[in-house]
Design a protein around this motif. Structure first.
Motif, short mmCIF file in Angstrom:
data_model
loop_
_atom_site.label_atom_id
_atom_site.label_comp_id
_atom_site.label_asym_id
_atom_site.label_seq_id
_atom_site.Cartn_x
_atom_site.Cartn_y
_atom_site.Cartn_z
N PHE A 317 1.15 -1.02 -0.13
CA PHE A 317 0.25 0.43 0.30
C PHE A 317 0.78 1.27 -0.75
CE2 PHE A 317 0.97 -1.37 4.29
CZ PHE A 317 1.53 0.12 4.99
N TYR A 318 0.83 2.55 -0.05
CA TYR A 318 1.12 3.82 -0.30
C TYR A 318 0.33 4.90 0.82
CZ TYR A 318 -3.19 6.00 -1.88
OH TYR A 318 -4.47 6.45 -1.90
N THR A 319 1.58 5.19 1.33
CA THR A 319 1.30 6.14 2.12
C THR A 319 2.49 7.16 2.32
OG1 THR A 319 1.89 6.19 4.77
CG2 THR A 319 3.56 4.58 3.79
N ALA A 326 13.87 18.81 7.96
CA ALA A 326 13.68 20.40 6.84
C ALA A 326 11.74 20.56 6.38
CB ALA A 326 14.75 19.71 5.28
N GLY A 327 11.08 19.32 7.41
CA GLY A 327 9.31 20.17 6.96
C GLY A 327 9.08 19.47 5.53
N GLN A 328 9.51 18.18 5.30
CA GLN A 328 9.46 17.45 4.03
C GLN A 328 8.65 16.00 4.22
OE1 GLN A 328 12.69 18.21 1.45
NE2 GLN A 328 11.50 20.17 0.16
N THR A 329 7.75 15.63 3.91
CA THR A 329 7.74 14.42 3.48
C THR A 329 7.29 14.10 1.70
OG1 THR A 329 5.85 12.89 4.15
CG2 THR A 329 5.08 14.87 2.94
N GLN A 330 7.38 12.39 2.18
CA GLN A 330 7.77 11.42 0.98
C GLN A 330 6.53 10.32 0.60
OE1 GLN A 330 11.75 9.46 0.82
NE2 GLN A 330 11.53 9.62 -1.72
N LEU A 331 6.02 10.46 -0.78
CA LEU A 331 5.39 8.99 -1.01
C LEU A 331 6.04 7.84 -1.23
CD1 LEU A 331 2.49 7.75 -1.93
CD2 LEU A 331 2.93 8.79 -4.07
N MET A 332 5.49 6.99 -0.36
CA MET A 332 6.38 5.74 -0.16
C MET A 332 5.55 4.43 -0.03
SD MET A 332 7.89 5.19 3.10
CE MET A 332 8.68 3.98 2.82
N TYR A 333 5.82 3.40 -0.64
CA TYR A 333 4.82 2.30 -0.48
C TYR A 333 5.63 1.11 0.59
CZ TYR A 333 3.59 4.04 -5.30
OH TYR A 333 2.93 4.67 -5.90
N LYS A 334 5.00 0.62 0.89
CA LYS A 334 5.10 -0.67 1.76
C LYS A 334 4.45 -2.15 1.99
CE LYS A 334 4.79 1.17 5.95
NZ LYS A 334 4.76 1.69 7.54
N THR A 428 -2.03 -3.90 9.06
CA THR A 428 -2.79 -2.21 9.09
C THR A 428 -4.11 -2.14 8.07
OG1 THR A 428 -0.48 -1.00 8.40
CG2 THR A 428 -2.11 0.49 8.21
N GLY A 429 -5.74 -1.20 8.83
CA GLY A 429 -6.77 -1.30 7.65
C GLY A 429 -6.58 -0.08 7.36
N TRP A 430 -5.89 1.11 7.76
CA TRP A 430 -6.11 2.64 7.37
C TRP A 430 -4.36 3.19 7.63
CZ3 TRP A 430 -11.36 5.21 6.71
CH2 TRP A 430 -11.87 4.15 7.06
N GLU A 431 -4.69 3.85 6.41
CA GLU A 431 -3.17 4.59 6.30
C GLU A 431 -3.11 5.81 6.15
OE1 GLU A 431 0.57 4.75 6.55
OE2 GLU A 431 -0.19 2.74 6.85
N VAL A 432 -2.31 6.44 6.45
CA VAL A 432 -2.57 8.09 6.65
C VAL A 432 -1.44 8.68 4.68
CG1 VAL A 432 -1.75 8.76 8.71
CG2 VAL A 432 -0.21 8.88 7.69
N ALA A 433 -2.67 9.52 4.25
CA ALA A 433 -1.99 9.84 2.75
C ALA A 433 -1.90 10.88 2.33
CB ALA A 433 -3.39 8.90 1.72
#
Length: 978
Positions: A317-319, A326-334, A428-433
């Protein structure tokens, strides 16, 4: 062939069989099947075959298995000794059995990974592919009902209804066993004899309170567990564990369920797994590893997971990663955890590469970013919009709660889990996006994807009166969306006093929308969103693309919550810079000043913050505000103007809580149930409220109000006197009391209850705030005067709506009673006066018929008075008449004599006047002059008879109008004047 053999977890079983038992391929068709195609079939079938082969390999060459008897131990004596005896496998085959031999001591036991070989009476290691707990037994594989377990349905005989429940049994489902889902009672039992005190433990999932679930133990004396302790609590969103201590000796374990459903949907079954019993002292067999697990070496106490299948796109899934410094986030898969697949297996997919870094969203309201990576809550008395915290100004207070609208990381008071059979709570049933939180693909489409929000409790703001009876503790609002290609459903549940109840649900695809729920109990401390892609059980993933998204969640008045804004509050006038304090009862807050002002009499304050004069709401007709000025009540008295009269009522005899029931109803399966209503009509503070309960589980849920409803099931279902479930409040606020058919947009149609009385119906109107109905739930109770009804519970529903409502939101009832009549007054009775008998007369008072009143003025006591008879009055009247006649005659004579004298004087006067005109000689005496004696008599010269005298009185007058009157002259001569 070798490459194929490496691909599945069943290869180990096949190779294991070839290694330990080379004779197996020569055992008829089974060996041929194994040798030619065992490793070419599906893993599920291979597991089944491997289990059969392993059992044969373990017991096939055992002499005991091939004979027609088996060994058992006798009961232990007082010294702990026992004997081993041979028992025929079939009756009437008792010849050639081995002689009894002395057995092991009763305290003898084997270690983990071993079992007791009854032939040699020695502990042996379990073969590869099996395991043993030593002194206990465990049941974690439910492909079929394990030996010793018995499942049977209990026929329900409810008087006029008989239900055949023979087929209502518990059903093995692989890794668990499921209860029945129909409206029958079904019991799962297991008998065990313990040589020493032990225990039984098991895991269960009990999500639906439409099923009664209980567990109890019967001992040697057939004594069962206490009733209250046998009730199982409902599951929130997870498997629950239960442990019970057992005494040595014989114990029979019972798991019993009874299902009922008032809707077309079948209730969710109770699930059991991992049943373990300790205290058996030894086990004579080993247990096979369940599918997906194995034990490679002999003497295993547990089984390890098998090698995994190739990974697919449904295994990840993606999260978004948490914000960095640095105040940054990244799309990743788990990968979905626990991970069952293998990335190195043939045909496996790789995990997609991570996306580019992006700027993190701001913190949620009430939080502050401390180091650009972690959001911390603002201090008490402060607020923020997610960027920086500020102190609330003087005269204001923070509006505390939690508002989540940015999803960079899972909030600390929220937890994600998945209900699947094999592994629960670790996936994990729900994931933040980022802008939302969504459901990840599950292991099965029928899994429940759980998201749980937990709060410590609720606390009203200082500006809200603490003893406000109508105060809402909190309000939760969330924005969501669902997209489905199958029969998906999103459930929103609230945990109240350990009972997890479905508040609302949505099926199919739903566009982005908002939903709010008012929290009125301080015990509602957990909320769960549960998404299921399909109800149909399948081992394939067909609807992994179906999802549910939650964009924001906002809950107010939470203890230890944070604030996104401040609101004005009342100030203590004694100190200029004082903290906020609540306004006194019956006061509202002046806008812009923070000062409190009293509301007008007979008003109450809104449950939310009392700001502005509009916060004061007038009470409805014939109600008054309570002491706290938080609601309006009725003292059960009423005065009504009707057709020029004042009707006064007193409903106090009807004020006690009254219960009444609807006519019996039946579910689609034929189970009988009734709706029970409780009514607390009126009364001031301290009155007893109507209450409805749910006693299905081990904890009792209770709701209160003026009117409430619950479902009553037959007492035979569980042995209780009353089984009540699904309570809810119909009306907790009294709107008013009137004779009008409409009040505050609530209508009580007269057509529902045709009237047969000239007196008006008195109607009580109630309302309850609920999201289940657009305009809230309402109730009207018509009180109708009926002097013939002495019972207190004669309430009926409209003939067209036998459950009291036709739409589920508006309830209407008619209450007939003699106490619904107006109070009696003087106009309601009349007096009856008897004839006078022997000087006595009686006066009696009776009610006017038909009697349409009650209580009030009592009938006056009968009155006795003296009187006289008619004969007396006749005599008295005759006497008075006679006396009046005599008096009348006397008066007539008197006036007649006076008249004659006047005539005489007048005649004499006229004669004197005539003499002057004719010069007649003057008479000596012509008339009675002034001073003469009024009693002078007329003197007649000649004597006349009585007849002649009468005639003279009646003779006619002369032509000059005068009668002839004889006079006596002075000379004594008689003359006649004309």
């Amino acid at each position: 062939m070798e490459n194929i053999l490496r691909g599945g977890p069943f290869v180990l079983c096949c190779s294991f069989l070839l290694t330990i038992n080379p004779v197996l391929p020569h055992v008829g068709g089974l060996g041929v099947l194994y040798k030619s195609s065992c490793c070419l079939i599906s893993p599920q079938v291979a597991f089944f075959l491997c289990k059969c082969f392993e059992e044969w390999a373990t017991r096939g060459n055992n002499e005991e298995h091939c004979l027609n008897y088996h060994f058992e131990y006798t009961d232990c004596d007082v010294l702990g000794s026992r004997w081993r005896v041979a028992i025929p496998n079939k009756p009437d085959t008792c010849t050639g059995l081995p002689d009894p031999v002395k057995g092991t001591h009763c305290t003898f036991s084997c270690k983990e990974g071993e079992y007791l070989d009854m032939k040699t009476q020695e502990c042996q290691k379990c073969a590869a592919g099996t395991y043993s707990l030593g002194t206990g037994v465990a049941f974690d594989e439910w492909d079929s009902l394990p030996a010793g377990f018995i499942s049977h349905g209990i026929n329900m005989d409810l008087g006029d209804m008989y239900t055949n429940c023979t087929n209502s049994t518990w059903t093995p489902k692989g890794d668990y066993i499921a209860s029945n889902m129909d409206e029958c009672s079904s019991a799962l039992s297991y008998a065990v004899s313990l040589k020493q005190p032990g225990s039984v433990s098991f895991q269960y999932f009990y999500p639906d309170t439409n099923i009664f679930f209980e567990f109890y133990v019967q001992n040697d004396q057939c004594q069962s567990t206490d009733f209250q302790s046998r009730l199982m609590k409902s599951s929130e969103s997870d498997w629950d564990s239960h442990n019970v201590q057992l005494n040595s000796g014989n114990n029979v374990l019972f798991w019993r369920t009874t299902g009922f459903s008032l809707s077309n949907n079948a209730p969710k079954p109770v699930l059991l797994k991992n049943i373990a019993i300790s205290g058996v002292a030894y086990t004579s067999e080993c247990f096979h590893c369940k599918p997906g697990t194995y034990s490679a070496e002999p003497g295993a106490a547990r089984c390890a997971p098998c090698p995994r299948p190739p990974c697919t796109a449904n295994d990840y899934f993606y999260t978004h990663t948490p914000c960095d410094s640095a105040g940054q986030t990244q799309l990743m898969y788990k990968w979905i955890e626990p991970k069952f697949c293998s990335e190195t297996a043939e045909g496996a997919v790789e995990l997609p590469a991570s996306g580019e870094k992006q700027t993190c969203p701001p913190c949620n309201p009430g939080f502050l970013s401390s180091n650009s990576s972690v959001c911390k809550p603002c201090t008490k008395g402060s607020y923020s919009n997610g960027t920086e915290c500020s102190k609330c100004p003087v005269g204001t207070e923070p509006v505390v709660g939690f508002e989540y609208k940015w999803w960079n990381r899972m909030p600390s008071n929220m937890r994600s889990s998945v209900y699947i059979v094999l592994c629960y709570d670790v996936m994990t049933g729900w994931e933040v996006a980022g802008e939302y939180i969504y459901t990840t693909p599950g292991d099965l489409d029928s899994d429940y994807m759980m998201l749980t929000l937990t709060v410590p409790g609720y606390s009203l703001a200082y500006s809200v009166e603490k003893n406000n009876e109508r105060a809402e503790f909190s309000k939760i609002t969330f924005v969501f969306e669902t997209k489905c290609t199958a029969d998906c459903r999103l459930y929103f549940m609230g945990l109240n006093e350990r009972n997890n109840a479905v508040v609302e649900s949505w099926s199919g695809t739903n566009g982005k929308q908002s939903y709010s729920y008012l929290i009125k109990s301080n015990f509602t401390v957990s909320f769960t969103w549960s998404f299921q892609r399909t109800e149909a059980y399948t081992t394939e993933r067909q609807y992994s693309s179906d999802f549910a998204k939650i964009y924001s969640v906002h809950i107010t008045n939470v203890i230890d919550g944070v604030a996104s804004e401040c609101r004005q509050c009342a100030l203590d006038s004694s100190h200029k810079d004082s903290a906020c304090v609540p306004c006194p009862s019956g006061h509202y807050m002046l806008k812009g000043t923070g000062m409190c002002k009293s509301c007008l009499p007979n008003t109450f304050i809104r449950p939310e913050q009392p700001l502005g004069e509009e916060a004061c709401i007038p009470c409805g007709p014939n109600t008054s505000s309570n002491k706290a000025r938080s609601s309006c009540v009725s003292d059960c008295t009423l005065a009504v103007q009707y057709k020029g009269e004042t009707l006064r009522y007193n409903f106090s005899p009807l004020a006690n809580v009254t219960h009444f029931e609807s006519s019996p109803r039946f579910t689609s399966k034929g189970l009988r149930y009734i709706h029970q209503f409780s009514v607390g009509l009126c009364g001031t503070e301290g009155r007893a409220l109507a209450s409805c309960v749910d006693n299905v589980t081990d904890t009792t849920k209770e709701v209160n109000g003026y009117v409430c409803q619950s479902i009553i099931m037959p007492s035979e279902v569980r042995g209780q006197s009353v089984v009540s479930s699904q309570p809810f409040t119909i009306g907790s606020t009294l709107i008013g009391v009137t004779t009008e058919s409409t009040l505050d947009h609530i209508s009580s149609s007269e057509n529902s209850f045709p009237a047969d009385s000239y007196l008006p119906d008195v109607i009580f109107y109630y309302r309850e705030t609920t999201q289940a109905c657009k305009n809230g739930r309402s109730a009207s109770i018509r009180l109708r005067c009926d002097p013939t009804v002495t019972a207190m519970d004669q309430l009926t529903a409209p003939s067209k709506c036998s459950e009291g409502t036709c739409d589920g939101c508006s309830f209407h009832f008619l209450w007939r009673s003699q106490h619904a009549c107006p109070l009696c007054s003087e106009r309601n009775y009349k007096e009856i006066v008897s004839a006078c008998t022997e000087g006595i007369q009686r006066t009696t008072y009776v009610w006017q018929q038909p009697l349409r009143c009650t209580g009030g003025v009592p009938l006056p006591a009968p009155r006795i008075s003296a009187c006289v008879t008619l004969a007396f009055w006749l005599k008295f009247g005759a006497s008075i008449g006679t006396l009046a006649a005599v008096l009348l005659i006397a008066i007539s004579c008197y006036f007649w004599k006076r008249t004659r004298k006047l005539e005489y004087k007048y005649s004499k006067l006229m004669m004197n006047a005539g003499e002057k005109e004719c010069d007649l000689p003057a008479a000596d005496s012509c008339a009675i002059m002034e001073g003469e004696d009024a009693e002078d008599d007329l003197i007649y010269l000649t004597k006349k008879s009585f007849f002649t005298k009468i005639k003279s009185f009646s003779r006619e007058r002369t032509s000059d109008g005068f009668d002839s009157v004889p006079l006596k002259s002075s000379s004594g001569m008689e003359m006649e004047m004309n």
